[in-house]
Scaffold this active site. Structure first.
Site, mmCIF file in Angstrom:
data_model
loop_
_atom_site.group_PDB
_atom_site.id
_atom_site.type_symbol
_atom_site.label_atom_id
_atom_site.label_comp_id
_atom_site.label_asym_id
_atom_site.label_seq_id
_atom_site.Cartn_x
_atom_site.Cartn_y
_atom_site.Cartn_z
ATOM 1 N N HIS A 1 -15.103 -22.386 -17.925
ATOM 2 C CA HIS A 1 -15.461 -22.059 -16.539
ATOM 3 C C HIS A 1 -16.059 -20.661 -16.394
ATOM 4 O O HIS A 1 -16.117 -20.130 -15.280
ATOM 5 C CB HIS A 1 -14.227 -22.206 -15.640
ATOM 6 C CG HIS A 1 -13.784 -23.631 -15.508
ATOM 7 N ND1 HIS A 1 -12.484 -23.997 -15.256
ATOM 8 C CD2 HIS A 1 -14.475 -24.792 -15.610
ATOM 9 C CE1 HIS A 1 -12.397 -25.329 -15.199
ATOM 10 N NE2 HIS A 1 -13.595 -25.821 -15.414
ATOM 11 N N CYS B 1 -32.537 -12.235 -11.220
ATOM 12 C CA CYS B 1 -33.222 -11.800 -12.449
ATOM 13 C C CYS B 1 -32.404 -12.060 -13.702
ATOM 14 O O CYS B 1 -32.885 -11.858 -14.815
ATOM 15 C CB CYS B 1 -33.617 -10.332 -12.361
ATOM 16 S SG CYS B 1 -32.221 -9.192 -12.516
ATOM 17 N N ASN C 1 4.246 -27.655 -21.789
ATOM 18 C CA ASN C 1 4.238 -27.502 -20.332
ATOM 19 C C ASN C 1 5.686 -27.663 -19.847
ATOM 20 O O ASN C 1 6.422 -28.495 -20.380
ATOM 21 C CB ASN C 1 3.341 -28.597 -19.706
ATOM 22 C CG ASN C 1 2.888 -28.264 -18.297
ATOM 23 O OD1 ASN C 1 3.679 -27.916 -17.436
ATOM 24 N ND2 ASN C 1 1.590 -28.383 -18.064
HETATM 25 P P1 NAD Z 1 -3.214 -26.071 -12.679
HETATM 26 O O1 NAD Z 1 -2.998 -24.957 -11.717
HETATM 27 O O2 NAD Z 1 -3.735 -27.351 -12.170
HETATM 28 O O3 NAD Z 1 -1.854 -26.400 -13.453
HETATM 29 C C1 NAD Z 1 -1.074 -25.416 -14.049
HETATM 30 C C2 NAD Z 1 -0.167 -26.092 -15.069
HETATM 31 O O4 NAD Z 1 0.555 -25.077 -15.743
HETATM 32 C C3 NAD Z 1 0.885 -27.048 -14.466
HETATM 33 O O5 NAD Z 1 0.886 -28.257 -15.213
HETATM 34 C C4 NAD Z 1 2.203 -26.286 -14.638
HETATM 35 O O6 NAD Z 1 3.308 -27.159 -14.839
HETATM 36 C C5 NAD Z 1 1.904 -25.496 -15.881
HETATM 37 N N1 NAD Z 1 2.704 -24.272 -16.070
HETATM 38 C C6 NAD Z 1 3.280 -23.507 -15.124
HETATM 39 N N2 NAD Z 1 3.923 -22.458 -15.720
HETATM 40 C C7 NAD Z 1 3.722 -22.609 -17.054
HETATM 41 C C8 NAD Z 1 4.133 -21.862 -18.173
HETATM 42 N N3 NAD Z 1 4.859 -20.741 -18.057
HETATM 43 N N4 NAD Z 1 3.763 -22.283 -19.408
HETATM 44 C C9 NAD Z 1 3.023 -23.425 -19.552
HETATM 45 N N5 NAD Z 1 2.607 -24.165 -18.512
HETATM 46 C C10 NAD Z 1 2.958 -23.752 -17.280
HETATM 47 O O7 NAD Z 1 -4.084 -25.457 -13.839
HETATM 48 P P2 NAD Z 1 -5.397 -25.989 -14.517
HETATM 49 O O8 NAD Z 1 -5.193 -27.383 -14.985
HETATM 50 O O9 NAD Z 1 -5.788 -24.934 -15.493
HETATM 51 O O10 NAD Z 1 -6.476 -26.038 -13.347
HETATM 52 C C11 NAD Z 1 -6.681 -24.946 -12.524
HETATM 53 C C12 NAD Z 1 -8.123 -24.460 -12.474
HETATM 54 O O11 NAD Z 1 -8.098 -23.176 -11.856
HETATM 55 C C13 NAD Z 1 -8.725 -24.259 -13.833
HETATM 56 O O12 NAD Z 1 -9.971 -24.828 -13.759
HETATM 57 C C14 NAD Z 1 -8.855 -22.747 -14.022
HETATM 58 O O13 NAD Z 1 -10.195 -22.411 -14.309
HETATM 59 C C15 NAD Z 1 -8.586 -22.142 -12.686
HETATM 60 N N6 NAD Z 1 -7.585 -21.037 -12.699
HETATM 61 C C16 NAD Z 1 -7.648 -20.067 -13.643
HETATM 62 C C17 NAD Z 1 -6.715 -19.054 -13.656
HETATM 63 C C18 NAD Z 1 -6.790 -18.003 -14.726
HETATM 64 O O14 NAD Z 1 -7.890 -17.668 -15.178
HETATM 65 N N7 NAD Z 1 -5.643 -17.492 -15.166
HETATM 66 C C19 NAD Z 1 -5.701 -19.011 -12.686
HETATM 67 C C20 NAD Z 1 -5.695 -20.003 -11.704
HETATM 68 C C21 NAD Z 1 -6.629 -21.022 -11.730
#
Ligand code: NAD
Length: 250
Positions: free
Chosen positions: A119, A130, A214
């Site tokens: 992403h 540009c 997870n």
């Molecule tokens: P999501 O928010 O849909 O899901 C997060 C997942 O992480 C859940 O399944 C949850 O159970 C799990 N989780 C929570 N705490 C955890 C831990 N300590 N260890 C392991 N797993 C844990 O996340 P997604 O599927 O990545 O989708 C979200 C979208 O938002 C992505 O496309 C991403 O690009 C973006 N995003 C990025 C960031 C970042 O850069 N850190 C933060 C928020 C969202």
């Protein structure tokens, strides 16, 4: 009872090509909340700030929120033991690459070298007119929105907004890695975001063993996961690295 951590460690040691696929969950222990859910970012901010049309018609308002979330807040986050363990696996030659949906640069800060940012990244800002790219830290954000020195256009963070396409190289390399993978670690992602969520399915279709980490089950769990390691990435991954390191393989 089968010790699933030991089983996962052995699979990683015996695999010729292991890839990690990570989502927002791996950065939760670094203090970055996911987008969705009760404490998610979208419970505090309106996601429209990442809508392209809104961004271009309201650049000041969008940038005020973008700066707050992605630069003031994300900018202070440090890699956690989960990011560091993945970098350790790569350093030892047991992990070939990380495909991440995250835009926070924490894998690279932890020491991971081959990272495909599906992403994009908040580390860079680009001029949509540009194409000039600048390090976000080198941009003066005291006056918003920041503008291109060359042509005065509003600069945009180099991560994808809603409705934007996936960066070509990251897309191609991520799916190529998925097709080559003998083992894929799927960490901290619900798999609700398309087309990123197709990466683990592509790996599974190509014969990879899927090891999921997870604290909660996800749509992947019942469909493609072979070994589910329930727990936080920052706790499970260091333990996994330790077990992989201790294995004696003939
Ligand atoms: P999501 O928010 O849909 O899901 C997060 C997942 O992480 C859940 O399944 C949850 O159970 C799990 N989780 C929570 N705490 C955890 C831990 N300590 N260890 C392991 N797993 C844990 O996340 P997604 O599927 O990545 O989708 C979200 C979208 O938002 C992505 O496309 C991403 O690009 C973006 N995003 C990025 C960031 C970042 O850069 N850190 C933060 C928020 C969202």
């Amino acid at each position: 009872m089968i010790d699933y951590l030991d089983k996962a460690a052995r699979l990683i040691r015996e695999s010729g090509f292991t890839v990690a696929f990570t989502g927002a969950g791996i950065s939760v222990e670094s203090g970055i909340p996911p987008f969705r859910g009760k404490n998610g970012l979208w419970s505090r901010y309106d996601p429209k700030v990442l809508d392209l049309d809104y961004f271009y018609s309201n650049p000041h308002d969008s940038w005020v929120k973008i700066k707050e979330i992605f630069y003031d807040f994300f900018g202070k986050a440090q890699p956690n033991p989960g990011h560091i363990a993945l970098a350790g696996l790569e350093q030892k030659g047991w992990l070939k690459s990380v495909v991440t949906q995250n835009i926070d640069n924490l894998h690279q800060e932890a020491g991971s070298k081959t990272v495909w940012e599906f992403h994009g990244s908040s580390q860079w800002v680009v001029c949509p007119r540009c194409g000039a790219r600048h390090f976000a830290t080198e941009i003066d954000m005291s006056e918003l929105p920041p503008r291109c020195h060359e042509d005065g256009s509003v600069l945009k963070p180099d991560f994808i907004f809603f409705g934007e396409g996936i960066p070509r190289e990251a897309y191609d390399q991520s799916f190529a890695a998925a097709r080559k993978a003998e083992v894929m670690l799927v960490i901290g992602t619900t798999g609700e975001v398309m087309p990123a969520s197709m990466v683990p399915y592509e790996a599974a279709r190509s014969g990879a063993t899927i090891i999921e980490i997870n604290p909660e089950t996800t749509p992947f769990t019942n469909q493609i996961t072979h070994i589910f390691l329930e727990g936080k990435a920052g706790e499970v991954l260091p333990e996994l690295l330790q077990r992989v390191s201790q294995l004696i393989v003939d």
